[in-house]
Enzyme design. Sequence first.
Site, PDB file in Angstrom:
ATOM      1  N   ARG A   1      88.358 -58.164  88.289  1.00 43.05           N
ATOM      2  CA  ARG A   1      87.872 -57.794  86.969  1.00 43.05           C
ATOM      3  C   ARG A   1      88.939 -56.968  86.261  1.00 43.05           C
ATOM      4  NH1 ARG A   1      82.598 -57.955  85.331  1.00 43.05           N
ATOM      5  NH2 ARG A   1      81.994 -58.275  87.477  1.00 43.05           N
TER       6      ARG A   1
ATOM      7  N   ARG B   1      92.672 -64.101  88.345  1.00 41.90           N
ATOM      8  CA  ARG B   1      91.541 -64.095  89.282  1.00 41.90           C
ATOM      9  C   ARG B   1      91.691 -65.145  90.386  1.00 41.90           C
ATOM     10  NH1 ARG B   1      85.139 -63.928  87.601  1.00 41.90           N
ATOM     11  NH2 ARG B   1      85.615 -61.785  86.992  1.00 41.90           N
TER      12      ARG B   1
ATOM     13  N   ARG C   1      88.891 -58.411  77.466  1.00 40.02           N
ATOM     14  CA  ARG C   1      87.486 -58.024  77.623  1.00 40.02           C
ATOM     15  C   ARG C   1      87.388 -56.539  77.946  1.00 40.02           C
ATOM     16  NH1 ARG C   1      84.826 -63.389  80.523  1.00 40.02           N
ATOM     17  NH2 ARG C   1      85.908 -64.846  79.139  1.00 40.02           N
TER      18      ARG C   1
ATOM     19  N   SER D   1      83.095 -71.520  84.528  1.00 44.20           N
ATOM     20  CA  SER D   1      81.793 -71.585  83.915  1.00 44.20           C
ATOM     21  C   SER D   1      81.793 -72.779  82.976  1.00 44.20           C
ATOM     22  CB  SER D   1      81.601 -70.292  83.126  1.00 44.20           C
ATOM     23  OG  SER D   1      80.280 -69.929  83.110  1.00 44.20           O
TER      24      SER D   1
ATOM     25  N   GLU E   1      82.749 -65.933  91.137  1.00 41.24           N
ATOM     26  CA  GLU E   1      82.838 -66.844  89.995  1.00 41.24           C
ATOM     27  C   GLU E   1      84.276 -67.016  89.518  1.00 41.24           C
ATOM     28  OE1 GLU E   1      80.379 -65.713  86.658  1.00 41.24           O
ATOM     29  OE2 GLU E   1      81.706 -66.811  85.288  1.00 41.24           O
TER      30      GLU E   1
END
Length: 419
Positions: free
Chosen positions: A272, A387, A257, A349, A346
């Site tokens: 991130r 993460r 990403r 999802s 987070e």
Amino acid sequence: MLDIKFIRENADLVKEAARKKKITVDVDRLLSVDDERRVLMSAIEAKKAEQNKVSEEIPQADSARRESLIASMQTLKAEIGADEEKLKPLMEVWQALMLQVPNIPDMSVPDGESDADNVEVKQWGEQTRFEFTPQSHTDLMVRHGMVDFERGTKVHGFRGYYLMGDGARLSWAIWNYANDFFLAKGFEPLLVPTIVRKSNLYGTGHLPNDAEDVYRTQDDDYLIGTSEVSTMGLYSDEVLDQAQFPIKFLAFSPCYRREAGSHGKDVKGLIRVHEFFKVEQVVLCEASHAESVRLHEWINRNTEEFIESLGIPYRTVLNCGADIGQGQVKKYDIELWVPGEGKYREISSASYFHDFQTRRFNIRYRDAEGKMRYAHSLNCTAIPTPRILVSLVENFQQADGTVRVPEALVKYFGKAVIG
RNA sequence: GGAGAGAUGGCAGAGUGGUCGAAUGCGCCACCUUGGAAAGGUGGUGUACAGGCAACUGUACCGAGGGUUCGAAUCCCUCUCUCUCCGCCA
């Protein structure tokens, strides 16, 4: 992608969906372009019907009549050509507008302006508090030689990292544990291409709107940001057997990403990064809302159970309209407690799409009545690394700076304490 | 990277300018036959879009996109993919 017939008949519903999702799309323009398109298409089809009819007569006609028929067909042909020239730009506009139309969010999706308006639906475990001053995951992991950010940025650049020693071992332990945990629930393991054709990103809905966030190669291929992309592409343009449903894949892949537009956010640590690994649940099922809802709850619960088995405090939120994607009907996020920041972050999802993605991918099946239908699709993060390591080391740190390894991971990791 | 061959319906496989949406075989479905089944017989068997209450009608689709032609599965161009051989290589 929605069915244009549905959009035509439910324009108000589509406009309301766009408002709720804070997406700009000119539905009225689409409808008027569609009207023009249909008028022009019937005109062209009528002319082609005439052309086909006369073309059949030509071989049987005598030579004088043949001459005149051919002459008249030449003018007709020119007219068709002119109409088709008009249709071409119209179709481009039509297609671009169609790609902007959002899927209809579920009634239960709350209104909201940003992720701050997501609604907490569950909290599990106690927010970890310490008798001592806790350290951040970066300090802990650097101290135990689990990560090297300096050399990571030397080699890769901003947001680069190496996982090493117990950091790398812990990652393998998590992957192996996740693999056993989810496969026991009936998933099929899948290792997917991470370099894909553009069409797959249109299929999942990542293109055209999130173009700046994906990496592109010099051959105009793309690096996936999630294995959902290549997993959904697997059955594109295929007709599946209804008896196979629900199809449950546990996909694993690196994810890339660009994080464009978030340069100031989470600049330190492993929250991130440009490149990470993710185990992902991807499900295809029959075209039934009830079945989509059932499986959506199930895949989300799977990840909750996995986190519970690790013993990390979390909460589950129901995402508000502004925080769900264009194609999603409904989404839950699972957020893990990060003591160093004093908030939930987070980690997962879970979304369902009805036939929004399968329509773009052309993934169909024949139902009991023999009718062709688009399947439904869903996906949910099983576990992202690195993460997950953030919450893991921060929640399980001890006064002496060592880190306890969750019981469930010990057999995969080989020891009970780091440091 | 170089050389060659190819891509047709669920599958196999014909078809090189006009009645080809596409022969034939297999498969599948229905019916006949049977106590039941097999074999055999008969008929049927694609998708999308537009119009229509519907029956149905029209259009498009023979890897994709363009072109030639009154007319293209068939001729021409470009691209993609597959296979074979050579080279390189984890």
